[in-house]
Design an enzyme around this catalytic site. Structure first.
Site, mmCIF file in Angstrom:
data_model
loop_
_atom_site.group_PDB
_atom_site.id
_atom_site.type_symbol
_atom_site.label_atom_id
_atom_site.label_comp_id
_atom_site.label_asym_id
_atom_site.label_seq_id
_atom_site.Cartn_x
_atom_site.Cartn_y
_atom_site.Cartn_z
ATOM 1 N N HIS A 118 0.815 -1.217 0.000
ATOM 2 C CA HIS A 118 0.000 0.000 0.000
ATOM 3 C C HIS A 118 0.848 1.266 0.000
ATOM 4 O O HIS A 118 0.339 2.348 -0.310
ATOM 5 C CB HIS A 118 -0.988 0.000 1.171
ATOM 6 C CG HIS A 118 -0.394 0.314 2.505
ATOM 7 N ND1 HIS A 118 -0.081 -0.662 3.436
ATOM 8 C CD2 HIS A 118 -0.063 1.494 3.089
ATOM 9 C CE1 HIS A 118 0.412 -0.084 4.529
ATOM 10 N NE2 HIS A 118 0.438 1.219 4.347
ATOM 11 N N ASP A 148 0.162 -7.586 1.567
ATOM 12 C CA ASP A 148 0.556 -6.176 1.640
ATOM 13 C C ASP A 148 2.068 -6.019 1.659
ATOM 14 O O ASP A 148 2.631 -5.301 2.486
ATOM 15 C CB ASP A 148 -0.074 -5.504 2.870
ATOM 16 C CG ASP A 148 0.030 -3.984 2.809
ATOM 17 O OD1 ASP A 148 0.223 -3.458 1.695
ATOM 18 O OD2 ASP A 148 -0.069 -3.337 3.862
ATOM 19 N N SER A 226 4.621 2.326 7.978
ATOM 20 C CA SER A 226 4.284 1.182 7.127
ATOM 21 C C SER A 226 5.468 0.755 6.278
ATOM 22 O O SER A 226 6.112 1.574 5.615
ATOM 23 C CB SER A 226 3.108 1.539 6.208
ATOM 24 O OG SER A 226 1.936 1.739 6.943
#
Length: 396
Positions: A118, A148, A226
């Site tokens: 992402h 992911d 992230s």
């Protein structure tokens, strides 16, 4: 104080905004990556001189503090900031930019970086910023939306890189110390500490996939973290930070990370093949609901009702049964063929939805063997099947 790399990254985003100045409207935009070529990015050329780290001061530090300091000093140079840039035009031709940031970590001397899918999925241009502010253009090697994960690569131009060693997530225990490294809110070089709060957490993502076996930690994971590494007390990567659960924009102590054993499996496949290929069962079906099960007279209320088996497939060879076409029940606007098998488990894992079907097959490969638990004619039975390849391309 604004660190040099933060200032340079802010300059990049501001420069894109100035070059692409325009007004966004409600009309669907069209991608215009060529506009980004007008921006003169200050990419690093050659091998920059490495800045020495400040002296390690040990006076007054307890053993656990000294270990934390040492882990940070040894590993932070292997953590990168990732800037994702995109440009679009409205239907009237007006340009406008989009950008985002995340974290990643280097795994080899060729400039291979692991991060989250992402972080890069919307990026038309990707820029990797190293600890010293050096900028490099990066390309996507492959991605895996299901877990992911993404693999990038940049050209280090001969400079020696700090690479992060990996541990084993199957050896983790609740309560052991962990460290999260990354760039929360664009503040690069940030370390937060905590413990493994729980193991094997399942979470369904916005894209519909169920991610199983996630590592839960109370180390603060915020926007921008992230893709960064979660380390154990020896400085080994044991998971990739991927999301937080919070009622607001900041961390409340529930962070989730993809375990490194799964990361190694996916990254290895991407590096070998450029994509992720998973096993599949060549059937069409739909998840049972109580209403559908009742209308069809089924003795179970959850599972995957097989409505069609692909002719000539491994599923047909295994003897799976689809709907007979003679007995149909109305389900909303559709007439669903009944009489087919109901898959209630795969390799012993309950399968009550399409998302769980995907999750049960996440770690498999084509030609792997699987054992299905199916309900047929009111009786449960085991069916052995050789998995085929999942239709479509996983990742890029």
């Amino acid at each position: 104080m604004v660190f040099p790399s933060t200032a340079r990254r802010a300059w990049i985003i501001a420069a894109c905004a100035l070059v692409l100045v325009g007004c966004a409207t409600s009309e669907p935009p069209r991608p215009a990556p060529e506009l980004l070529d007008r921006v003169a990015f200050p990419f690093t050329q050659g091998v920059p001189q490495e800045r020495p780290q400040p002296p390690l001061r040990t006076e007054g530090l307890q053993d656990d503090e000294l270990n934390t300091v040492s882990v940070y000093r040894d590993r932070i140079r292997g953590v990168v900031n990732i800037t994702s840039l995109s440009a679009y035009r409205t239907r009237f031709g007006r340009p406008f930019p989009d950008s985002g940031t995340g974290s990643g970590f280097i795994i080899d001397q060729q400039g291979t970086v692991v991060t989250n899918h992402h972080v890069v999925e919307r990026g038309q241009r990707l820029i990797v910023t190293l600890y010293d502010g050096s900028l490099y253009r990066a390309e996507v090697v492959g991605t895996d939306p299901e877990l992911d994960l993404a693999v990038l690569r940049f050209n280090p131009q001969g400079r020696e890189l700090t690479t992060l060693p990996r541990g084993r997530s199957d050896e983790l225990q609740v309560g052991q110390s962990v460290y999260a490294l990354g760039n929360p809110f664009g503040l690069e070089g940030t370390l937060t500490t905590g413990v493994v709060s729980a193991l094997n957490r399942p979470v369904q993502t916005d894209s519909g996939f169920i991610m199983r076996d996630l590592v839960q930690t109370d180390a603060a994971i915020n926007p921008g973290n992230s893709g960064g590494p979660l380390l154990d007390s020896r400085g080994r990567v044991i998971a990739v930070n991927t999301m937080m659960i919070s009622p607001g924009p900041g961390s409340v102590g529930i962070g989730l990370a993809v375990p490194v054993n799964a990361v190694d499996r996916v990254v290895g496949q991407i590096l070998r093949e450029g994509r992720v290929t998973r096993g599949w069962i060549d059937v069409r079906g739909l998840a049972l609901t109580p209403a559908l099960a009742s209308a069809g007279g089924l003795p179970v209320r959850q599972g995957i009702l097989v409505t069609h088996v692909q002719p000539g497939s491994e599923a047909e060879a295994a003897g799976l049964r689809g709907g007979d076409g003679q007995h149909r029940v109305r389900y909303g606007p559709h007439r669903v063929p009944m009489g087919g098998d109901v898959i209630v488990a795969i390799n012993g894992e309950p399968t009550t939805s399409v998302a769980e079907l995907f999750a049960s097959l996440e770690a498999t490969r084509p030609d792997d063997e699987a054992t299905l638990t199916v309900l047929r004619d009111g009786q449960r039975r085991q069916v052995s099947i050789t998995l085929s390849a999942r239709p479509g391309t996983q990742g890029q």
